[in-house]
Design a protein around this motif. Sequence first.
Motif, mmCIF file in Angstrom:
data_model
loop_
_atom_site.group_PDB
_atom_site.id
_atom_site.type_symbol
_atom_site.label_atom_id
_atom_site.label_comp_id
_atom_site.label_asym_id
_atom_site.label_seq_id
_atom_site.Cartn_x
_atom_site.Cartn_y
_atom_site.Cartn_z
ATOM 1 N N VAL A 195 0.838 -1.201 0.000
ATOM 2 C CA VAL A 195 0.000 0.000 0.000
ATOM 3 C C VAL A 195 0.871 1.248 0.000
ATOM 4 O O VAL A 195 2.031 1.209 0.414
ATOM 5 N N MET A 196 0.272 2.356 -0.461
ATOM 6 C CA MET A 196 0.989 3.621 -0.485
ATOM 7 C C MET A 196 -0.023 4.759 -0.398
ATOM 8 O O MET A 196 -1.082 4.713 -1.035
ATOM 9 N N VAL A 197 0.303 5.758 0.399
ATOM 10 C CA VAL A 197 -0.554 6.941 0.535
ATOM 11 C C VAL A 197 -0.055 8.003 -0.436
ATOM 12 O O VAL A 197 1.121 8.391 -0.387
ATOM 13 N N ILE A 198 -0.930 8.466 -1.326
ATOM 14 C CA ILE A 198 -0.562 9.473 -2.312
ATOM 15 C C ILE A 198 -1.497 10.670 -2.206
ATOM 16 O O ILE A 198 -2.590 10.569 -1.643
ATOM 17 N N ASP A 199 -1.067 11.800 -2.755
ATOM 18 C CA ASP A 199 -1.887 13.007 -2.783
ATOM 19 C C ASP A 199 -2.434 13.222 -4.184
ATOM 20 O O ASP A 199 -1.674 13.156 -5.173
ATOM 21 N N PHE B 197 -23.315 0.828 6.150
ATOM 22 C CA PHE B 197 -21.874 0.628 6.050
ATOM 23 C C PHE B 197 -21.499 -0.822 6.343
ATOM 24 O O PHE B 197 -22.261 -1.589 6.920
ATOM 25 N N ARG B 198 -20.291 -1.140 5.930
ATOM 26 C CA ARG B 198 -19.678 -2.439 6.234
ATOM 27 C C ARG B 198 -18.244 -2.165 6.674
ATOM 28 O O ARG B 198 -17.553 -1.325 6.101
ATOM 29 N N PHE B 199 -17.797 -2.895 7.656
ATOM 30 C CA PHE B 199 -16.463 -2.714 8.209
ATOM 31 C C PHE B 199 -15.655 -3.983 7.944
ATOM 32 O O PHE B 199 -16.085 -5.080 8.314
ATOM 33 N N LEU B 200 -14.488 -3.851 7.301
ATOM 34 C CA LEU B 200 -13.647 -5.005 6.988
ATOM 35 C C LEU B 200 -12.255 -4.810 7.574
ATOM 36 O O LEU B 200 -11.714 -3.693 7.565
ATOM 37 N N VAL B 201 -11.681 -5.902 8.071
ATOM 38 C CA VAL B 201 -10.295 -5.914 8.538
ATOM 39 C C VAL B 201 -9.558 -6.934 7.673
ATOM 40 O O VAL B 201 -9.925 -8.108 7.638
ATOM 41 N N THR B 202 -8.535 -6.473 6.949
ATOM 42 C CA THR B 202 -7.897 -7.353 5.975
ATOM 43 C C THR B 202 -6.390 -7.150 5.971
ATOM 44 O O THR B 202 -5.849 -6.275 6.656
ATOM 45 N N SER B 203 -5.696 -7.969 5.164
ATOM 46 C CA SER B 203 -4.252 -7.907 5.044
ATOM 47 C C SER B 203 -3.844 -8.532 3.713
ATOM 48 O O SER B 203 -4.651 -9.198 3.059
ATOM 49 N N LEU C 206 -15.754 0.563 4.948
ATOM 50 C CA LEU C 206 -14.638 1.040 5.747
ATOM 51 C C LEU C 206 -13.618 -0.091 5.888
ATOM 52 O O LEU C 206 -13.984 -1.198 6.306
ATOM 53 N N ILE C 207 -12.388 0.172 5.528
ATOM 54 C CA ILE C 207 -11.367 -0.874 5.456
ATOM 55 C C ILE C 207 -10.227 -0.570 6.412
ATOM 56 O O ILE C 207 -9.677 0.541 6.416
ATOM 57 N N CYS C 208 -9.884 -1.570 7.220
ATOM 58 C CA CYS C 208 -8.712 -1.497 8.084
ATOM 59 C C CYS C 208 -7.696 -2.495 7.511
ATOM 60 O O CYS C 208 -7.946 -3.704 7.478
ATOM 61 N N PHE C 209 -6.561 -1.986 7.024
ATOM 62 C CA PHE C 209 -5.587 -2.825 6.315
ATOM 63 C C PHE C 209 -4.310 -2.949 7.140
ATOM 64 O O PHE C 209 -3.638 -1.953 7.419
ATOM 65 N N GLU C 210 -3.994 -4.187 7.528
ATOM 66 C CA GLU C 210 -2.766 -4.463 8.271
ATOM 67 C C GLU C 210 -1.677 -4.917 7.306
ATOM 68 O O GLU C 210 -1.871 -5.856 6.525
ATOM 69 N N ARG D 113 3.468 -4.537 10.403
ATOM 70 C CA ARG D 113 4.440 -3.451 10.222
ATOM 71 C C ARG D 113 3.767 -2.099 10.431
ATOM 72 O O ARG D 113 4.313 -1.209 11.079
ATOM 73 N N GLU D 114 2.574 -1.946 9.858
ATOM 74 C CA GLU D 114 1.810 -0.712 9.983
ATOM 75 C C GLU D 114 0.359 -1.040 9.639
ATOM 76 O O GLU D 114 0.070 -2.022 8.951
ATOM 77 N N VAL D 115 -0.564 -0.217 10.128
ATOM 78 C CA VAL D 115 -1.978 -0.428 9.865
ATOM 79 C C VAL D 115 -2.559 0.860 9.290
ATOM 80 O O VAL D 115 -2.189 1.970 9.706
ATOM 81 N N PHE D 116 -3.470 0.714 8.295
ATOM 82 C CA PHE D 116 -4.051 1.846 7.583
ATOM 83 C C PHE D 116 -5.574 1.759 7.651
ATOM 84 O O PHE D 116 -6.152 0.669 7.722
ATOM 85 N N PHE D 117 -6.228 2.912 7.554
ATOM 86 C CA PHE D 117 -7.685 2.951 7.643
ATOM 87 C C PHE D 117 -8.236 3.949 6.629
ATOM 88 O O PHE D 117 -7.681 5.039 6.450
ATOM 89 N N GLY D 118 -9.326 3.550 5.953
ATOM 90 C CA GLY D 118 -9.927 4.441 4.968
ATOM 91 C C GLY D 118 -11.245 3.920 4.443
ATOM 92 O O GLY D 118 -11.727 2.847 4.837
ATOM 93 N N ARG D 119 -11.820 4.673 3.515
ATOM 94 C CA ARG D 119 -13.101 4.319 2.881
ATOM 95 C C ARG D 119 -12.853 3.888 1.441
ATOM 96 O O ARG D 119 -12.189 4.592 0.677
#
Length: 468
Positions: free
Chosen positions: A46-50, A103-109, A144-148, A168-174
């Motif tokens: 994953v990568m956070v971009i602007d 809404f739906r909430f998912l925790v994934t990797s 809503l996604i929580c990505f480990e 290593r790190e966890v990310f959260f977003g829609r």
Amino acid sequence: MPRYLVQFAQAHNDFRLPELQSIGELLGISVTLPSDLESRDPMRPVMVIDLEVEEHARLLARRCILIKAVYEFYAQGFTYAELHEANKLSQPSWARYIEDTSFRFLVTSSQHKIPQARQKEVIESFSYMGFLGKIDMKNPEINLICFEEYDDRHKTTRVRHEGDGEFREVFFGRLLEEGSARQLIAKFDVKKRAYYGNTSMESEISLLMANQTLASPGKFIYDPFMGTGSMSYPTSHFGALIVGSDIDGRQMRGKGKTPGVIRAATQYGTASRIIDLATFDVTHNPWRCGELFDAIVTDPPYGVRAGAKRLGRKKELPDYKKELCLQHTLNGRPDDQPYIPPTKPYELSHLAADLVVLGRYLLKPNGRLVFFLPTVTDEYEEVDIHTMLCEGMEVIANSLQDFGSWGRRLVTIRKTTLEKYPPPSFDPTPEIDANSHIPAHKDFREKYFQGFKSKTDEFNDGASLSDP
């Protein structure tokens, strides 16, 4: 600028950023990558971009082959405590969904299977967000996604759920949009193609090459080593017009009244975009004016399955035979058979350098040359790519597909000059400067079939042969 989380497909890591930047350029999208090297590491899933607007994120997901999904970014952290603190600061971004949004909430990797019990625990830890809408697991208004992110554990043996929570790190977003372009991999699957050969390029790679050319409606693209046409189908699918050539016309024609390349293009509904196919040696080409093409895309033959050829003879003929060949060329053979000119091997390093010079002549300003170059892993140096460059051409991307002892590099070169150049002349026997750098791809075919022996191995082999 708004921030977005890009989730990449777990394939061709080294190709991710060049494709993302190329499609950004094609679509006129300003893509700002993370400033620190760790966050912009293309090996991470994953990568956070602007980006300027949300629609740009959706457009990237619809065209980039290596994007699995894009998300509106809310927070990240090395622990869930850090994640929650950052997410609370992002409340203005998600507060509009609190009142009445299903809404739906998912925790994934990507590298790990998270136990159901801990997934539930993670979801409940977001209760402070206070969503009042209906939980809908089938067709929600938002996901809503929580990505480990876990370290790559490929080719390691471990018990189920081993290392769970040690991310290593966890990310959260829609979730905004899943990557629909990846569906094209199945569409262009070589095994489903009407016409292909043993040198046909796999569909995912050919799609990545098409994206590097910035293929789009109205673009004029040339493949000088067309073979069975693998690069022409995805580029024409994206709207580009294609011209192809090859020294061996049988590869393009195949068997049948309709040329094989046209049969396959008809299968994809793009036959009308294949403008022409021609048989000639690229070093004796018919192009009499330059700046014709927006891009050149090709996979030059390098001798593993089929070697490159050019017109000429391995050994010089005596004068009387030269005269006889000239007469046959001008007047035809006495037995009324067509004269077939002889060919000789085309050494890869010479081919690559000639291809760049040809590209400078044929490409429009800012046009791109996209091609694969095989290299020996232990011998490769960055300077190898620059040995083939000429004035007015610069490398803008160099991505490795690693096969172990060797690999092939997808090289993208852009024409930077506005100067018009005359048709290039190709020296049939170029001289080698003893002081010049010898690239790792020189004599690649011989190295491949010798098993990529190092200089130490060759010395030891020679020593053993000389032993009594």
